[in-house]
Design an enzyme around this catalytic site. Structure first.
Site: not given
Ligand code: MG
Ligand code: NAI
Length: 349
Positions: A143, A190, A222, A246, A250
């Site tokens: 990001y 990762k 993962d 992120d 979720d």
């Molecule tokens: Mg989000």
């Protein structure tokens, strides 16, 4: 490990630098934003005002509507309001969310995004034993905004991982786990593929752990996604690089029964911003039926951060009691309004 059903004092609490400064009232920047942000923020303010804590609230505008009326989604004065306040309570923005929340996180100097995902008694959830806290690095990673189209149809993104940011998030994560009695700390990565960047992340976290004598497990992000879904009770605090945090948080939201329940904090060295994880929910905006719990729980994190731990515990206990006994908003299967639920929470205080 702390599990759902324990007494309120054990509810996932933000590590507090205990900076209540006796007598001086803290200034809280209040930015409702768009859609249900304008419904759930007033609810949280009602709850804060019902406590015996003195705050000075200063309100700022941001979001889609301000973009339309003034040509910018985040006016300079709102940015300054957040930068100068002791803490900020933000609702949600609509399509302009990224243009609002990313600069606001910068305004408060946030380096850590804290997202507790906890199942509550009385709320229908996929995994009632879930009690997770994601401690997400939120200044760099993928990001960092370094994207290019280097040729027609060929695009690149630069993933930035620094020792500095990785150590900071690790320090915060370990301290948070200790302060809140979480035994399990997991570091998501990762590094088998992103050898240099996540290699750096793991090395930095490892050095912080060694210096502080902290124990932790490493997990490939993962595989971790699958394990969190199948056996969330085996995890507590999860320290993550930006994107992993992120996505995984979720996923955890799905485990505990929906967006209306998830609070978050963006923490900096001496300032912080608190917001529900959900967005502006245009599908229900204006109907007065938004669940205020996520925002009220965000306000509880704000209280904790400013050193009002007792008040934070009271607010969480009140929210828990209402989640268990009702009234409930439609997202939780009830037919109560935002105001009904807010009044019930205030009543329980
Ligand atoms: Mg989000
Ligand atoms: P959303 O979180 O706004 O809504 C997703 C679904 O969950 C909707 O069906 C909504 O009604 C429901 N929901 C969310 N919060 C709720 C609450 N408190 N009570 C009851 N139901 C609730 O996400 P969506 O639909 O993807 O995005 C809508 C807008 O919000 C978009 O413009 C998006 O850009 C923005 N957004 C802003 C964020 C922020 O300001 N931090 C974060 C996520 C989305």
């Amino acid at each position: 490990m702390v599990t759902a059903g324990d007494p309120p004092a054990d509810i996932g609490i933000l590590f507090s630098p205990a900076r209540a400064d006796g007598g001086m009232s803290d200034t809280i920047a209040v930015i409702p934003g768009d859609g249900i942000g304008r419904e759930v923020i007033p609810a949280a303010i009602d709850v804060l005002e019902a406590l015996d804590v003195e705050f000075e609230f200063v309100e700022g505008e941001a979001g889609d509507e301000v973009l339309e009326s003034r040509g910018e989604a985040l006016p300079e004065e709102t940015y300054e309001l957040a930068a100068d306040a002791d803490a900020t309570l933000f609702g949600a923005a609509g399509e302009t969310a990224a243009d609002v929340i990313l600069p606001l996180r910068e305004a408060v100097g946030s380096f850590a995004n804290i997202r507790p995902a906890r199942a509550y008694p009385g709320v229908d959830s996929l995994r009632p034993e879930t009690d997770l806290v994601f401690v997400r690095e939120n200044t760099e990673g993928v990001y960092s905004g370094i994207e290019h189209e280097i040729a027609d149809g060929v695009t690149t993104l630069t993933r930035v991982i620094t020792d500095d940011a990785s150590r900071k998030i690790a320090e915060y994560g370990f301290e948070y786990a200790e302060a809140n009695s979480y035994d399990d700390v997991t570091v998501a990565h990762k590094a088998n593929v992103m050898r240099t960047t996540d290699g750096q992340f793991l090395e930095s976290v490892g050095r912080v752990a060694e210096a502080g004598g902290h124990e932790y497990d490493e997990a490939l992000m993962d595989a971790l996604a699958m394990h969190l879904l199948l056996r969330p009770e085996e995890y507590g605090v999860v320290i993550c690089p930006n994107l992993a945090g992120d996505v995984l948080s979720d996923l955890a939201a799905g485990l505990v029964g929906g967006l209306g329940l998830l609070p978050s904090a963006n923490v900096g060295e001496d300032n912080a911003l608190f917001e529900p994880v959900h967005g502006s929910a245009p599908d229900i905006a204006g109907e007065g039926i938004a669940n205020p719990a996520a925002t009220v729980l965000s306000a509880a994190m704000l209280l904790e951060h400013l050193g009002y731990g007792d008040a934070a515990v009271r607010v969480r206990a009140a929210v828990e009691a209402v989640l268990e006994d009702g009234p409930r908003t439609p997202d939780l299967g009830g037919d109560a309004s935002t105001n009904d639920v807010t009044a019930a929470i205030v009543d329980r205080l």
